[in-house]
Scaffold this motif. Structure first.
Motif, PDB file in Angstrom:
ATOM      1  N   SER A   1       0.865  -1.172   0.000  1.00  0.00           N
ATOM      2  CA  SER A   1       0.000   0.000   0.000  1.00  0.00           C
ATOM      3  C   SER A   1       0.904   1.225   0.000  1.00  0.00           C
ATOM      4  CB  SER A   1      -0.898   0.014   1.247  1.00  0.00           C
ATOM      5  OG  SER A   1      -1.700   1.174   1.259  1.00  0.00           O
TER       6      SER A   1
ATOM      7  N   TRP B   1      -3.108  -2.906   9.754  1.00  0.00           N
ATOM      8  CA  TRP B   1      -4.001  -3.575   8.827  1.00  0.00           C
ATOM      9  C   TRP B   1      -4.796  -4.702   9.477  1.00  0.00           C
ATOM     10  CZ3 TRP B   1      -4.878  -2.506   3.605  1.00  0.00           C
ATOM     11  CH2 TRP B   1      -4.184  -1.401   3.120  1.00  0.00           C
TER      12      TRP B   1
ATOM     13  N   THR C   1      -8.766  -5.657   8.753  1.00  0.00           N
ATOM     14  CA  THR C   1      -9.202  -5.077   7.478  1.00  0.00           C
ATOM     15  C   THR C   1      -9.594  -6.132   6.447  1.00  0.00           C
ATOM     16  OG1 THR C   1      -6.985  -5.081   6.517  1.00  0.00           O
ATOM     17  CG2 THR C   1      -7.637  -3.116   7.803  1.00  0.00           C
TER      18      THR C   1
END
Length: 146
Positions: free
Chosen positions: A45, A78, A81
């Motif tokens: 990301s 994260w 998620t």
């Protein structure tokens, strides 16, 4: 390396985590990723690695399953998620059994793997780098649903 340190904070002694060499660990991960014996996926990301998974041939003989999940790590930011779920689902092969090793004192990871059909098979071992115990979990072959 950050994924690994975040995953093992409070499970592995701080001095062990502090002694890890990020360059050496990165070289090991890169070497594993280039090996043709398995699947290695990286999630990024914004140009930063936020998770990875490695799945391949069993490392033990005799093998207790057809495949082995040898690594699944996601950055703490994260967690929750769905990234870990997506990485795991990307490598599990329907119709093939799978094993993994997880820290016995890691209820979060054990619960996660249990959701995907992994169950402890009663085998334990001392972890190589830390003063903790790992248990083996095995997921039987799951047939595809049409």
């Amino acid at each position: 390396m950050a994924c690994w340190r975040e995953a093992y904070h409070a499970l592995v002694p701080d001095h062990v985590l502090a002694a890890l060499d990020p360059e050496r660990r990165a070289a090991t991960v890169e070497r594993t990723a280039r090996e043709p014996r398995g699947t290695f996926l990286v999630a990024e990301s914004g140009g930063e690695v936020v998770g990875f998974v490695h799945y391949g041939a069993p490392s033990e003989y005799p093998a207790v399953a057809e495949r082995e999940l040898s690594a699944l790590y996601v950055r703490a930011s994260w967690y929750g998620t769905g990234l870990a779920q997506a990485l795991l689902e990307a490598v599990l092969i329907p119709g093939k059994s799978c094993s993994l090793w997880v820290f016995e004192q890691n209820p979060r990871a054990r619960a996660f793997y249990s959701k995907y059909g992994f169950v402890p098979d009663g085998t334990a071992r001392a972890e190589r780098f830390a003063t903790t115990t790992e248990i083996r979990m095995v997921r039987p072959a799951v047939e595809c649903r049409s």
